[in-house]
Motif scaffolding. Structure first.
Motif, PDB file in Angstrom:
ATOM      1  N   SER A 283       0.817  -1.219   0.000  1.00 52.93           N
ATOM      2  CA  SER A 283       0.000   0.000   0.000  1.00 52.93           C
ATOM      3  C   SER A 283       0.838   1.250   0.000  1.00 52.93           C
ATOM      4  O   SER A 283       0.508   2.247  -0.641  1.00 52.93           O
ATOM      5  CB  SER A 283      -0.934  -0.015   1.215  1.00 52.93           C
ATOM      6  OG  SER A 283      -0.175  -0.068   2.419  1.00 52.93           O
ATOM      7  N   LEU A 286       2.007   1.935  -3.477  1.00 55.43           N
ATOM      8  CA  LEU A 286       0.913   2.445  -4.298  1.00 55.43           C
ATOM      9  C   LEU A 286       0.629   3.910  -4.000  1.00 55.43           C
ATOM     10  O   LEU A 286       0.364   4.701  -4.904  1.00 55.43           O
ATOM     11  CB  LEU A 286      -0.344   1.605  -4.068  1.00 55.43           C
ATOM     12  CG  LEU A 286      -0.297   0.154  -4.582  1.00 55.43           C
ATOM     13  CD1 LEU A 286      -1.560  -0.585  -4.188  1.00 55.43           C
ATOM     14  CD2 LEU A 286      -0.122   0.160  -6.100  1.00 55.43           C
ATOM     15  N   GLU A 287       0.680   4.285  -2.722  1.00 55.02           N
ATOM     16  CA  GLU A 287       0.439   5.679  -2.364  1.00 55.02           C
ATOM     17  C   GLU A 287       1.514   6.589  -2.954  1.00 55.02           C
ATOM     18  O   GLU A 287       1.217   7.673  -3.475  1.00 55.02           O
ATOM     19  CB  GLU A 287       0.406   5.816  -0.839  1.00 55.02           C
ATOM     20  CG  GLU A 287      -0.800   5.168  -0.185  1.00 55.02           C
ATOM     21  CD  GLU A 287      -0.761   5.271   1.332  1.00 55.02           C
ATOM     22  OE1 GLU A 287       0.207   5.875   1.845  1.00 55.02           O
ATOM     23  OE2 GLU A 287      -1.680   4.759   1.987  1.00 55.02           O
ATOM     24  N   ARG A 289       3.319   6.027  -5.601  1.00 57.42           N
ATOM     25  CA  ARG A 289       3.124   6.084  -7.048  1.00 57.42           C
ATOM     26  C   ARG A 289       1.963   7.010  -7.409  1.00 57.42           C
ATOM     27  O   ARG A 289       2.018   7.738  -8.400  1.00 57.42           O
ATOM     28  CB  ARG A 289       2.876   4.677  -7.603  1.00 57.42           C
ATOM     29  CG  ARG A 289       4.098   3.790  -7.547  1.00 57.42           C
ATOM     30  CD  ARG A 289       3.757   2.337  -7.864  1.00 57.42           C
ATOM     31  NE  ARG A 289       4.913   1.494  -7.678  1.00 57.42           N
ATOM     32  CZ  ARG A 289       5.813   1.223  -8.626  1.00 57.42           C
ATOM     33  NH1 ARG A 289       5.645   1.748  -9.822  1.00 57.42           N
ATOM     34  NH2 ARG A 289       6.845   0.452  -8.382  1.00 57.42           N
ATOM     35  N   GLN A 290       0.911   6.981  -6.590  1.00 56.93           N
ATOM     36  CA  GLN A 290      -0.230   7.857  -6.867  1.00 56.93           C
ATOM     37  C   GLN A 290       0.170   9.320  -6.717  1.00 56.93           C
ATOM     38  O   GLN A 290      -0.242  10.182  -7.512  1.00 56.93           O
ATOM     39  CB  GLN A 290      -1.385   7.522  -5.920  1.00 56.93           C
ATOM     40  CG  GLN A 290      -2.682   8.294  -6.239  1.00 56.93           C
ATOM     41  CD  GLN A 290      -3.187   8.006  -7.627  1.00 56.93           C
ATOM     42  OE1 GLN A 290      -3.333   6.847  -8.020  1.00 56.93           O
ATOM     43  NE2 GLN A 290      -3.449   9.056  -8.405  1.00 56.93           N
ATOM     44  N   GLN A 291       0.976   9.624  -5.692  1.00 56.42           N
ATOM     45  CA  GLN A 291       1.467  10.987  -5.516  1.00 56.42           C
ATOM     46  C   GLN A 291       2.311  11.425  -6.706  1.00 56.42           C
ATOM     47  O   GLN A 291       2.203  12.563  -7.176  1.00 56.42           O
ATOM     48  CB  GLN A 291       2.287  11.094  -4.228  1.00 56.42           C
ATOM     49  CG  GLN A 291       1.463  10.948  -2.953  1.00 56.42           C
ATOM     50  CD  GLN A 291       2.318  10.970  -1.701  1.00 56.42           C
ATOM     51  OE1 GLN A 291       3.533  11.083  -1.770  1.00 56.42           O
ATOM     52  NE2 GLN A 291       1.688  10.844  -0.540  1.00 56.42           N
ATOM     53  N   VAL A 293       2.089  10.280  -9.783  1.00 56.77           N
ATOM     54  CA  VAL A 293       1.188  10.470 -10.924  1.00 56.77           C
ATOM     55  C   VAL A 293       0.455  11.810 -10.819  1.00 56.77           C
ATOM     56  O   VAL A 293       0.338  12.549 -11.802  1.00 56.77           O
ATOM     57  CB  VAL A 293       0.181   9.302 -11.009  1.00 56.77           C
ATOM     58  CG1 VAL A 293      -0.940   9.630 -11.992  1.00 56.77           C
ATOM     59  CG2 VAL A 293       0.889   8.021 -11.427  1.00 56.77           C
ATOM     60  N   ASP A 294      -0.041  12.133  -9.628  1.00 58.62           N
ATOM     61  CA  ASP A 294      -0.743  13.404  -9.436  1.00 58.62           C
ATOM     62  C   ASP A 294       0.171  14.588  -9.715  1.00 58.62           C
ATOM     63  O   ASP A 294      -0.237  15.581 -10.331  1.00 58.62           O
ATOM     64  CB  ASP A 294      -1.289  13.492  -8.010  1.00 58.62           C
ATOM     65  CG  ASP A 294      -2.396  12.475  -7.749  1.00 58.62           C
ATOM     66  OD1 ASP A 294      -2.980  11.973  -8.732  1.00 58.62           O
ATOM     67  OD2 ASP A 294      -2.664  12.180  -6.568  1.00 58.62           O
TER      68      ASP A 294
END
Length: 505
Positions: A283, A286-287, A289-291, A293-294
Motif C-alpha cells: 500500500s 501504491l500511495e 506512485r499515486q502521488q 502520478v498526481d
C-alpha cells in the motif's frame, strides 16, 4: 552621443518629464529601478548621483529623522539653484496622471526635530483614493511612508522609541506555481504588507531573496538559490517580524541533494534504472506512485497554460540547437567540478553553447597537453547555471564501449524549466559511474577489447557468482575513450530532443 543630445532625444518638449533630471534618496534598489524606468518612459533623465544638473530630488519621507546627507546637501545648497526637493508622492501622481504636477504641493520644507517637514495632506489624500500606474509595490510604498510620516508628525514632541523595522522589507520572493491558490494568496498578502517584492517568474539569476515552495518542488531550486523556504516559514516570519531558523547547505552539496531528490521524484533508484512495479499489494508503494502520478499531471497542466504550448493534437516544438557544449574541456571520468572551457584566443567566440575551431597542435609542434593551462579555464558560476536547453525532455545517446561495437545506450531526462550546463554534465558523469546493467553485461562479454577481457574475468568471478550480480562500471568499459567533445543532435527534424554524446580517446 553627448549628454545634451541624449537628453534631447529622450525628452521632447511635450513629454511630462522632458528636460528634467531626477535623482532619488531613501529608496530601495528595486524602487530606484522602477523610478528610473518611469522617468525615462516619460521623457526625463535619471541620475543615481546628485549633481548641479539635477532638477528634482525625490525623497522617501520616512527615510530617517535627519533625511540623509544627500537631502541635507540639497536643502542647504540646491534650493537656491532651482533644485526641487519633493516627496515620492509627487513622482507617483505625476506618472499616474502623465503630467508634471506642481511641485509646491509636495515640496520638502526642511528637516526638523520631528523628521522631514512636508506638506503631506495632498499626498495622503490622493494616494489613498486613487491608483497609480506605477508598479503596485512602489505605489503601496508611497502610501505607507506618507501615512507613517503623518502619524510621526502628529506625535511630535512625545518621547517615543523607534518602531521595530520590518525584517523582510526590501527583499524579494518567488512563489512556486504548484503551491495551492489559497496558500499563494496568503503568502502574497503577507509579502505586500511587509514591503516584500514578488517576482513573477523564476530563473537562475532572477535575484529572488527567497524561493517559497513545498516539499515535492524543492529539487528544482536546490543549488541555484541560497534560501528555500516553505509557505509556513514565510507566513510565520512575516507575522512575528522575526526571521525563523534556516538550514544552510553549500552549493555543491545542495546540487548533490537536488540530484538525489530528482531521481526519487521520477522513480529512478539504485543505478539509475527505472523501478519496476511489483505484483505485491504494497500500500505504501501504491500511495507513493499515486502521488507521483498526481504531481506529473499537475506539471502537464501547468505547461499547457504556458503561451508556447498548444493544447491541440500537434504541438508547436521550438527549433533545438544542432550542437551543445562543444567548448567544454573535460574527461567524463572526472567529477563536474573539474570541467573547464576552452579559451583559445584565435576563436571568434568563447562561450558554452558554440565553439569555433580549436587547434590541437601548437606552433612549436608540441601537443595540446603542453599548452592545456593556457587554453582552458574553469567554468564560472554563471556558465555552470546557464540554461543550454530549454525543452522539457532531453534524450542522450551514450557510447558504451571503446570501439562502438555495441552501439549507444539511450536515456531520457525531464526538466520542468529546461536544463542547465551543469545539470547535463552531471547526468553524463552519473551515467558512467553506474555499473553496467545485466542486459549490457550479457552483450558486452562478446565484444573484442582488453576491457572486455576484464569484464569477462569479473563475470565468472566467485564474487559475481555468489551475489548474482556483475559489478563493473561503465566508465571502466569505455577504456581510454573519455574525452568529452560535444552533444550532437541526431540527424532528422530540427526540433529533435535526441542528442548523441561524442567522446574520443
Amino acid at each position: 552621443m553627448g549628454e545634451g543630445e541624449e537628453e534631447e532625444e529622450r525628452g521632447g518638449a511635450n513629454s511630462p518629464f522632458g528636460g528634467l533630471v531626477i535623482c532619488v534618496t531613501g529608496l530601495s534598489k528595486e524602487a530606484r529601478k522602477q523610478v528610473m524606468d518611469a522617468t525615462v518612459r516619460l521623457g526625463g533623465l535619471y541620475s543615481p548621483n546628485l549633481h548641479p544638473q539635477c532638477t528634482h530630488l525625490v525623497v522617501q519621507i520616512s527615510f530617517s529623522s535627519s533625511g540623509g546627507r544627500k537631502l541635507e546637501h540639497a536643502l542647504k545648497h540646491g534650493l537656491k539653484n532651482g533644485l526641487s526637493v519633493v516627496t515620492l508622492g509627487w513622482f507617483v501622481d505625476s506618472v499616474r496622471k502623465n503630467v508634471r504636477l506642481n511641485e509646491s504641493l509636495y515640496s520638502v520644507k526642511g528637516v526638523g526635530d520631528s523628521g522631514l517637514q512636508v506638506e503631506f495632506n495632498r499626498v495622503v489624500r490622493v494616494c489613498d483614493t486613487e491608483k497609480s500606474c506605477l508598479p503596485a509595490r512602489l505605489h503601496e510604498r508611497s502610501k505607507q511612508v506618507n501615512t507613517t510620516q503623518q502619524a510621526h508628525l502628529q506625535s511630535s514632541g512625545e518621547d517615543s522609541g523607534a518602531s521595530r523595522p520590518v525584517v523582510l522589507s526590501g527583499q524579494s520572493i518567488y512563489v512556486d506555481s504548484e503551491i495551492s491558490d489559497d496558500v499563494q494568496r496568503k503568502v502574497v498578502d503577507a509579502a505586500t504588507k511587509g514591503g516584500v517584492a514578488i517576482i513573477s517568474s523564476w530563473f537562475i539569476s532572477c535575484g529572488a531573496t527567497y524561493v517559497v515552495c513545498e516539499g515535492p518542488s524543492i529539487w528544482r531550486y536546490l543549488g541555484h538559490v541560497d534560501k528555500i523556504v516553505t509557505p509556513q516559514w514565510f507566513l510565520k516570519t512575516a507575522k512575528e517580524n522575526y526571521v525563523q531558523r534556516l538550514a544552510h547547505l553549500s552549493t555543491d552539496l545542495a546540487r548533490e541533494v537536488s540530484g538525489i531528490l530528482e531521481n526519487i521524484q521520477y522513480g529512478i533508484v539504485g543505478q539509475g534504472s527505472l523501478e519496476h512495479p511489483t505484483n505485491g499489494g504494497n500500500s505504501a508503494g501504491l500511495e507513493e506512485r499515486q502521488q507521483l502520478v498526481d504531481l506529473a499531471k499537475t506539471g502537464v497542466r501547468n505547461r499547457r497554460r504556458r503561451p508556447h504550448m498548444q493544447t491541440h493534437q500537434t504541438r508547436i516544438r521550438p527549433i533545438t540547437p544542432s550542437i551543445l557544449l562543444d567548448s567544454i574541456c573535460w574527461s567524463v571520468s572526472d567529477s563536474t567540478s573539474a570541467v573547464c572551457v576552452y579559451t583559445d584566443r584565435s576563436r571568434s567566440e568563447d562561450r558554452i553553447g558554440n565553439k569555433s575551431s580549436f587547434v590541437d597542435v601548437r606552433e612549436d609542434g608540441r601537443g595540446p597537453e603542453a599548452s592545456f593551462e593556457n587554453l582552458c579555464r574553469p567554468l564560472t558560476e554563471s556558465e555552470k547555471s546557464e540554461k543550454i536547453f530549454k525543452n522539457h525532455f532531453l534524450t542522450i545517446l551514450f557510447p558504451i564501449d571503446r570501439f562502438s561495437e555495441m552501439g549507444p545506450s539511450s536515456r531520457t531526462f525531464f526538466g520542468d524549466n529546461g536544463f542547465t550546463c551543469l545539470q547535463v554534465l552531471d547526468y553524463i558523469y552519473m551515467f558512467y559511474q553506474e555499473s553496467m546493467s545485466t542486459d549490457e553485461v550479457a552483450v558486452a562479454i562478446h565484444t573484442d577489447s582488453r576491457h572486455a577481457d576484464r569484464l569477462r574475468s569479473v563475470y565468472v568471478s566467485k564474487e559475481s557468482l555468489e551475489s548474482g550480480t556483475t559489478i563493473f562500471k561503465r566508465i571502466d568499459f569505455l577504456g581510454t575513450r573519455r574525452s568529452f567533445e560535444m552533444l550532437k543532435r541526431v540527424s532528422g527534424d530540427n526540433n529533435s530532443n535526441v542528442y548523441e554524446l561524442v567522446i574520443r580517446a
